[in-house]
Scaffold this motif. Structure first.
Motif, mmCIF file in Angstrom:
data_model
loop_
_atom_site.group_PDB
_atom_site.id
_atom_site.type_symbol
_atom_site.label_atom_id
_atom_site.label_comp_id
_atom_site.label_asym_id
_atom_site.label_seq_id
_atom_site.Cartn_x
_atom_site.Cartn_y
_atom_site.Cartn_z
ATOM 1 N N ARG A 1 -9.522 4.043 7.955
ATOM 2 C CA ARG A 1 -9.300 5.365 8.115
ATOM 3 C C ARG A 1 -8.159 6.055 7.146
ATOM 4 N NH1 ARG A 1 -9.634 4.266 13.924
ATOM 5 N NH2 ARG A 1 -7.393 4.301 13.873
ATOM 6 N N ILE A 2 -7.054 5.281 7.127
ATOM 7 C CA ILE A 2 -6.240 5.679 5.861
ATOM 8 C C ILE A 2 -6.777 5.941 4.610
ATOM 9 C CG2 ILE A 2 -3.920 5.210 4.873
ATOM 10 C CD1 ILE A 2 -3.302 3.970 7.681
ATOM 11 N N VAL A 3 -7.393 4.866 4.118
ATOM 12 C CA VAL A 3 -8.063 5.033 2.641
ATOM 13 C C VAL A 3 -8.955 6.121 2.693
ATOM 14 C CG1 VAL A 3 -9.373 3.459 0.961
ATOM 15 C CG2 VAL A 3 -7.325 2.562 2.353
ATOM 16 N N GLU A 4 -9.828 6.177 3.631
ATOM 17 C CA GLU A 4 -10.900 7.342 3.403
ATOM 18 C C GLU A 4 -10.499 8.759 3.523
ATOM 19 O OE1 GLU A 4 -13.926 6.104 6.223
ATOM 20 O OE2 GLU A 4 -14.742 4.437 4.665
ATOM 21 N N SER A 5 -9.141 8.655 3.951
ATOM 22 C CA SER A 5 -8.602 10.288 4.314
ATOM 23 C C SER A 5 -8.478 11.050 2.931
ATOM 24 C CB SER A 5 -7.134 10.092 5.069
ATOM 25 O OG SER A 5 -6.300 9.653 4.230
ATOM 26 N N LYS A 6 -8.420 12.371 2.903
ATOM 27 C CA LYS A 6 -8.308 13.136 1.885
ATOM 28 C C LYS A 6 -6.767 13.095 1.126
ATOM 29 C CE LYS A 6 -7.555 17.477 4.365
ATOM 30 N NZ LYS A 6 -8.357 18.668 4.490
ATOM 31 N N TYR A 7 -5.845 12.799 2.172
ATOM 32 C CA TYR A 7 -4.467 13.045 1.633
ATOM 33 C C TYR A 7 -4.125 11.558 1.019
ATOM 34 C CZ TYR A 7 -3.957 16.472 5.094
ATOM 35 O OH TYR A 7 -4.234 17.691 5.883
ATOM 36 N N PHE A 8 -4.762 10.545 1.140
ATOM 37 C CA PHE A 8 -4.652 9.280 0.414
ATOM 38 C C PHE A 8 -5.213 9.358 -0.779
ATOM 39 C CE2 PHE A 8 -6.000 4.916 -0.939
ATOM 40 C CZ PHE A 8 -4.632 4.455 -0.740
ATOM 41 N N ASN A 9 -6.419 9.945 -0.930
ATOM 42 C CA ASN A 9 -7.120 10.162 -2.295
ATOM 43 C C ASN A 9 -6.310 11.092 -3.053
ATOM 44 O OD1 ASN A 9 -9.053 10.210 -4.178
ATOM 45 N ND2 ASN A 9 -10.451 11.714 -3.078
ATOM 46 N N ARG A 10 -5.707 12.315 -2.396
ATOM 47 C CA ARG A 10 -4.772 13.187 -3.268
ATOM 48 C C ARG A 10 -3.564 12.443 -3.800
ATOM 49 N NH1 ARG A 10 -5.222 18.581 0.452
ATOM 50 N NH2 ARG A 10 -7.528 19.071 -0.062
ATOM 51 N N GLY A 11 -3.047 11.581 -2.873
ATOM 52 C CA GLY A 11 -1.726 10.945 -3.192
ATOM 53 C C GLY A 11 -2.086 9.978 -4.552
ATOM 54 N N ILE A 12 -3.191 9.481 -4.449
ATOM 55 C CA ILE A 12 -3.682 8.235 -5.671
ATOM 56 C C ILE A 12 -3.629 9.361 -7.067
ATOM 57 C CG2 ILE A 12 -5.382 6.821 -6.605
ATOM 58 C CD1 ILE A 12 -3.532 5.521 -4.386
ATOM 59 N N MET A 13 -4.601 10.361 -6.657
ATOM 60 C CA MET A 13 -4.772 11.002 -7.907
ATOM 61 C C MET A 13 -3.635 11.671 -8.506
ATOM 62 S SD MET A 13 -7.729 11.232 -8.856
ATOM 63 C CE MET A 13 -9.355 10.731 -8.394
ATOM 64 N N ILE A 14 -2.608 12.078 -7.556
ATOM 65 C CA ILE A 14 -1.183 12.665 -8.224
ATOM 66 C C ILE A 14 -0.584 11.448 -8.805
ATOM 67 C CG2 ILE A 14 1.168 13.493 -7.473
ATOM 68 C CD1 ILE A 14 -0.415 15.084 -5.227
ATOM 69 N N ALA A 15 -0.239 10.168 -8.328
ATOM 70 C CA ALA A 15 0.288 9.097 -8.799
ATOM 71 C C ALA A 15 -0.245 8.752 -10.233
ATOM 72 C CB ALA A 15 0.067 7.758 -7.880
ATOM 73 N N ILE A 16 -1.660 8.845 -10.415
ATOM 74 C CA ILE A 16 -2.067 8.801 -11.584
ATOM 75 C C ILE A 16 -1.947 9.716 -12.862
ATOM 76 C CG2 ILE A 16 -4.452 8.711 -13.021
ATOM 77 C CD1 ILE A 16 -5.651 7.325 -10.458
ATOM 78 N N LEU A 17 -1.804 11.107 -12.119
ATOM 79 C CA LEU A 17 -1.372 12.181 -13.099
ATOM 80 C C LEU A 17 -0.075 11.991 -13.450
ATOM 81 C CD1 LEU A 17 -1.845 14.970 -14.259
ATOM 82 C CD2 LEU A 17 -1.188 15.919 -12.269
ATOM 83 N N VAL A 18 0.783 11.603 -12.764
ATOM 84 C CA VAL A 18 2.372 11.482 -12.889
ATOM 85 C C VAL A 18 2.417 10.153 -13.994
ATOM 86 C CG1 VAL A 18 4.521 10.920 -12.084
ATOM 87 C CG2 VAL A 18 3.302 12.615 -10.703
ATOM 88 N N ASN A 19 1.656 9.124 -13.556
ATOM 89 C CA ASN A 19 1.728 8.098 -14.619
ATOM 90 C C ASN A 19 1.274 8.321 -16.134
ATOM 91 O OD1 ASN A 19 2.069 5.715 -15.409
ATOM 92 N ND2 ASN A 19 0.065 4.854 -14.747
ATOM 93 N N THR A 20 0.204 9.236 -16.173
ATOM 94 C CA THR A 20 -0.235 9.592 -17.423
ATOM 95 C C THR A 20 0.456 10.383 -18.085
ATOM 96 O OG1 THR A 20 -2.606 9.260 -16.416
ATOM 97 C CG2 THR A 20 -2.199 10.672 -18.558
ATOM 98 N N LEU A 21 1.392 11.477 -17.305
ATOM 99 C CA LEU A 21 2.227 12.367 -18.173
ATOM 100 C C LEU A 21 3.556 11.429 -18.557
ATOM 101 C CD1 LEU A 21 2.003 15.400 -15.706
ATOM 102 C CD2 LEU A 21 0.920 15.250 -18.076
ATOM 103 N N SER A 22 4.179 10.682 -17.764
ATOM 104 C CA SER A 22 5.344 10.025 -18.071
ATOM 105 C C SER A 22 5.084 9.025 -19.287
ATOM 106 C CB SER A 22 5.729 9.566 -16.803
ATOM 107 O OG SER A 22 4.980 7.970 -16.611
ATOM 108 N N MET A 23 3.816 8.390 -19.240
ATOM 109 C CA MET A 23 3.473 7.647 -20.550
ATOM 110 C C MET A 23 3.265 8.469 -21.569
ATOM 111 S SD MET A 23 0.753 4.735 -18.600
ATOM 112 C CE MET A 23 0.244 4.376 -20.416
ATOM 113 N N GLY A 24 2.680 9.804 -21.666
ATOM 114 C CA GLY A 24 2.227 10.599 -22.751
ATOM 115 C C GLY A 24 3.815 10.976 -23.215
ATOM 116 N N ILE A 25 4.830 11.532 -22.403
ATOM 117 C CA ILE A 25 6.098 11.843 -22.924
ATOM 118 C C ILE A 25 6.786 10.833 -23.554
ATOM 119 C CG2 ILE A 25 8.331 12.648 -21.740
ATOM 120 C CD1 ILE A 25 6.529 14.308 -19.898
ATOM 121 N N GLU A 26 6.671 9.647 -23.020
ATOM 122 C CA GLU A 26 7.427 8.537 -23.544
ATOM 123 C C GLU A 26 6.962 8.191 -25.005
ATOM 124 O OE1 GLU A 26 7.783 3.642 -22.709
ATOM 125 O OE2 GLU A 26 7.717 5.117 -20.783
#
Length: 65
Positions: free
Chosen positions: A36-61
């Motif tokens: 139920r946790i993994v299929e929730s929209k909040y978990f999906n959004r959290g993963i997408m935000i983590a990927i976005l932050v990771n991509t931005l931080s790698m690009g800035i570095e």
């Protein structure tokens, strides 16, 4: 007796072992909660935000190197 034997053998065929003290039931409940946790929209959004932050931080570095 025959009904329980068929029930247990079905679990053995699926690779599930029946434990004492409700360990199997606890594991099934835990899996359902995780599902139920993994299929929730909040978990999906959290993963997408983590990927976005990771991509931005790698690009800035890389840009500042």
């Amino acid at each position: 007796g025959g009904d329980l034997r068929g029930f247990r053998s079905r679990f053995r065929r699926c690779g599930v072992v029946e434990y004492k003290n409700g360990a199997l039931r606890a594991w099934i409940d835990f899996r359902e909660k995780l599902k139920r946790i993994v299929e929730s929209k909040y978990f999906n959004r959290g993963i997408m935000i983590a990927i976005l932050v990771n991509t931005l931080s790698m690009g800035i570095e890389y840009h500042e190197q």
